[in-house]
Scaffold this motif. Sequence first.
Motif, PDB file in Angstrom:
ATOM      1  N   ASP A  81      34.969  49.127  35.924  1.00 49.50           N
ATOM      2  CA  ASP A  81      34.909  48.834  34.490  1.00 49.50           C
ATOM      3  C   ASP A  81      35.757  47.625  34.130  1.00 49.50           C
ATOM      4  N   LYS A  82      36.530  47.124  35.067  1.00 46.76           N
ATOM      5  CA  LYS A  82      37.487  46.066  34.768  1.00 46.76           C
ATOM      6  C   LYS A  82      36.808  44.698  34.806  1.00 46.76           C
ATOM      7  N   ARG A  83      37.182  43.850  33.840  1.00 43.76           N
ATOM      8  CA  ARG A  83      36.597  42.524  33.704  1.00 43.76           C
ATOM      9  C   ARG A  83      37.693  41.457  33.657  1.00 43.76           C
ATOM     10  N   LEU A  84      37.347  40.267  34.108  1.00 43.78           N
ATOM     11  CA  LEU A  84      38.254  39.128  34.019  1.00 43.78           C
ATOM     12  C   LEU A  84      38.381  38.658  32.573  1.00 43.78           C
ATOM     13  N   GLY A  85      39.262  37.688  32.353  1.00 46.31           N
ATOM     14  CA  GLY A  85      39.394  37.097  31.024  1.00 46.31           C
ATOM     15  C   GLY A  85      40.378  37.835  30.153  1.00 46.31           C
ATOM     16  N   THR A  86      40.169  37.760  28.855  1.00 48.01           N
ATOM     17  CA  THR A  86      41.118  38.316  27.898  1.00 48.01           C
ATOM     18  C   THR A  86      41.118  39.840  27.931  1.00 48.01           C
ATOM     19  N   GLY A  87      42.262  40.397  27.513  1.00 45.84           N
ATOM     20  CA  GLY A  87      42.375  41.841  27.433  1.00 45.84           C
ATOM     21  C   GLY A  87      43.495  42.388  28.293  1.00 45.84           C
ATOM     22  N   VAL A  88      43.619  43.720  28.275  1.00 52.74           N
ATOM     23  CA  VAL A  88      44.671  44.393  29.034  1.00 52.74           C
ATOM     24  C   VAL A  88      44.133  45.496  29.943  1.00 52.74           C
ATOM     25  N   LEU A  89      42.930  45.993  29.692  1.00 49.08           N
ATOM     26  CA  LEU A  89      42.442  47.134  30.450  1.00 49.08           C
ATOM     27  C   LEU A  89      42.317  46.832  31.940  1.00 49.08           C
ATOM     28  N   PHE A  90      42.065  45.570  32.305  1.00 48.46           N
ATOM     29  CA  PHE A  90      41.953  45.249  33.728  1.00 48.46           C
ATOM     30  C   PHE A  90      43.293  45.401  34.448  1.00 48.46           C
ATOM     31  N   LEU A  91      44.396  45.500  33.668  1.00 51.28           N
ATOM     32  CA  LEU A  91      45.724  45.715  34.240  1.00 51.28           C
ATOM     33  C   LEU A  91      46.039  47.198  34.417  1.00 51.28           C
ATOM     34  N   PHE A  92      45.257  48.063  33.775  1.00 50.55           N
ATOM     35  CA  PHE A  92      45.524  49.499  33.813  1.00 50.55           C
ATOM     36  C   PHE A  92      45.098  50.090  35.161  1.00 50.55           C
ATOM     37  N   ASP A  93      45.733  51.210  35.514  1.00 47.31           N
ATOM     38  CA  ASP A  93      45.290  51.956  36.688  1.00 47.31           C
ATOM     39  C   ASP A  93      43.973  52.648  36.390  1.00 47.31           C
ATOM     40  N   SER A 157      29.902  30.243  40.684  1.00 53.52           N
ATOM     41  CA  SER A 157      29.738  28.792  40.729  1.00 53.52           C
ATOM     42  C   SER A 157      30.858  28.138  41.536  1.00 53.52           C
ATOM     43  N   MET A 158      31.961  28.867  41.723  1.00 50.55           N
ATOM     44  CA  MET A 158      33.087  28.365  42.517  1.00 50.55           C
ATOM     45  C   MET A 158      33.037  28.873  43.955  1.00 50.55           C
ATOM     46  N   ASP A 159      32.549  30.103  44.136  1.00 48.73           N
ATOM     47  CA  ASP A 159      32.409  30.718  45.456  1.00 48.73           C
ATOM     48  C   ASP A 159      31.221  31.656  45.381  1.00 48.73           C
ATOM     49  N   PRO A 160      30.085  31.326  45.999  1.00 43.96           N
ATOM     50  CA  PRO A 160      28.868  32.139  45.880  1.00 43.96           C
ATOM     51  C   PRO A 160      29.069  33.615  46.228  1.00 43.96           C
ATOM     52  N   GLU A 161      30.004  33.927  47.099  1.00 44.09           N
ATOM     53  CA  GLU A 161      30.241  35.327  47.460  1.00 44.09           C
ATOM     54  C   GLU A 161      30.650  36.151  46.242  1.00 44.09           C
ATOM     55  N   LEU A 162      31.373  35.538  45.311  1.00 39.35           N
ATOM     56  CA  LEU A 162      31.892  36.269  44.152  1.00 39.35           C
ATOM     57  C   LEU A 162      30.789  36.670  43.176  1.00 39.35           C
ATOM     58  N   ALA A 163      29.613  36.104  43.315  1.00 46.70           N
ATOM     59  CA  ALA A 163      28.495  36.466  42.441  1.00 46.70           C
ATOM     60  C   ALA A 163      27.913  37.813  42.814  1.00 46.70           C
ATOM     61  N   THR A 164      28.295  38.349  43.972  1.00 46.82           N
ATOM     62  CA  THR A 164      27.672  39.590  44.450  1.00 46.82           C
ATOM     63  C   THR A 164      28.661  40.710  44.733  1.00 46.82           C
ATOM     64  N   VAL A 165      29.956  40.452  44.670  1.00 43.04           N
ATOM     65  CA  VAL A 165      30.932  41.507  44.957  1.00 43.04           C
ATOM     66  C   VAL A 165      30.926  42.544  43.836  1.00 43.04           C
ATOM     67  N   ALA A 166      31.458  43.724  44.120  1.00 44.06           N
ATOM     68  CA  ALA A 166      31.539  44.787  43.124  1.00 44.06           C
ATOM     69  C   ALA A 166      32.393  44.335  41.951  1.00 44.06           C
ATOM     70  N   PRO A 167      32.114  44.852  40.739  1.00 38.88           N
ATOM     71  CA  PRO A 167      32.886  44.425  39.562  1.00 38.88           C
ATOM     72  C   PRO A 167      34.394  44.587  39.730  1.00 38.88           C
ATOM     73  N   GLY A 168      34.824  45.716  40.293  1.00 41.93           N
ATOM     74  CA  GLY A 168      36.257  45.923  40.482  1.00 41.93           C
ATOM     75  C   GLY A 168      36.861  44.936  41.460  1.00 41.93           C
ATOM     76  N   GLU A 169      36.097  44.574  42.490  1.00 45.46           N
ATOM     77  CA  GLU A 169      36.577  43.594  43.466  1.00 45.46           C
ATOM     78  C   GLU A 169      36.695  42.220  42.821  1.00 45.46           C
ATOM     79  N   LEU A 170      35.735  41.865  41.963  1.00 48.25           N
ATOM     80  CA  LEU A 170      35.812  40.587  41.256  1.00 48.25           C
ATOM     81  C   LEU A 170      37.051  40.539  40.368  1.00 48.25           C
ATOM     82  N   ALA A 171      37.309  41.625  39.638  1.00 38.91           N
ATOM     83  CA  ALA A 171      38.483  41.664  38.774  1.00 38.91           C
ATOM     84  C   ALA A 171      39.772  41.589  39.586  1.00 38.91           C
TER      85      ALA A 171
END
Length: 311
Positions: A81-93, A157-171
């Motif tokens: 459920d964690k996303r990059l960018g603004t916010g705080v939830l991606f920092l939560f356990d 667009s910076m690393d093609p592998e990152l377009a396919t990794v799991a959302p949590g791994e991307l975050a």
Amino acid sequence: MSELNWIQVLEHRLTHLADSLRADWGIFVHFVNGGGEIAINADRQQDTMSLIKVALLVTLMRKVETGEVDLATRVTLGDDDKRLGTGVLFLFDAGATFTLKDAAWLMIVISDNSATDIVLDAVGGPEAVNQTMAALGLDQITMTGNALAWFRALAGSMDPELATVAPGELARRGYPFKTPVSFAAARERYHFGEDRPFALATARSLGLLMLQIHDHRCASPESCETMLAMLRGQQLHSMLPKYMWGVTAAHKTGNFPPFISSDLGIFTPAAGSPVIISIMTQQHRGQRALVEDTVARMGELIIHAAEGIPD
């Protein structure tokens, strides 16, 4: 030659400020108490970035009214459920719990992207938002995907592998950062070349959506007041409210710095007319602080005009 009236003078000053920067501007101003409107490129569709979260909030509250969604629903945060960018939830356990209403608050007041996709999933995805906007006569507002899709595209667009990794791994991994210069260049290529907007809208359509919230026309009075309370809780004040004093600001920002710095809201001075302000920028080349301060100076000029209109 007749003299310009006050609203023509204001429009001239706003245009002068816009022309001082290399950016695409969309500006819509509506003085609620019959003071008139200003529209400068207000019907050009532009990338909204997080301004679209206002449309998502309206969609959420309308679905609450029909019983399709319950704000008291408890959400358990997962790594995916964690996303990059603004916010705080991606920092939560993972395993943290909160209500859907809490997620809506976070989506608006700190533009939390993790909370945004949680709310978006709850209402039925981007198409639900688009259907709501069409029902309100605002089909110029279009959600093109979720936050995850946008961040995957940027990272990919910076690393093609990152377009396919799991959302949590991307975050967890974030963007591939080598040098400040190369990272800035990659972001610039994405904005100017990828043509992958977060969402699309015109400055006028977003302003009219705000007017419907103000007038309690897009949902019930109770729901509209809930939305206004959330918008008044906004924690990001570097643009429109920056030079306003004694003004109640119910607003939402949208940024992809330094290219996009936008702000949208209802601003009510202590005396005078409430005013809807919708200012959008895109394709800005220059310093973030400069474009944000230009938006702030526009807000200062507009609110001074609003203070002179009888309430």
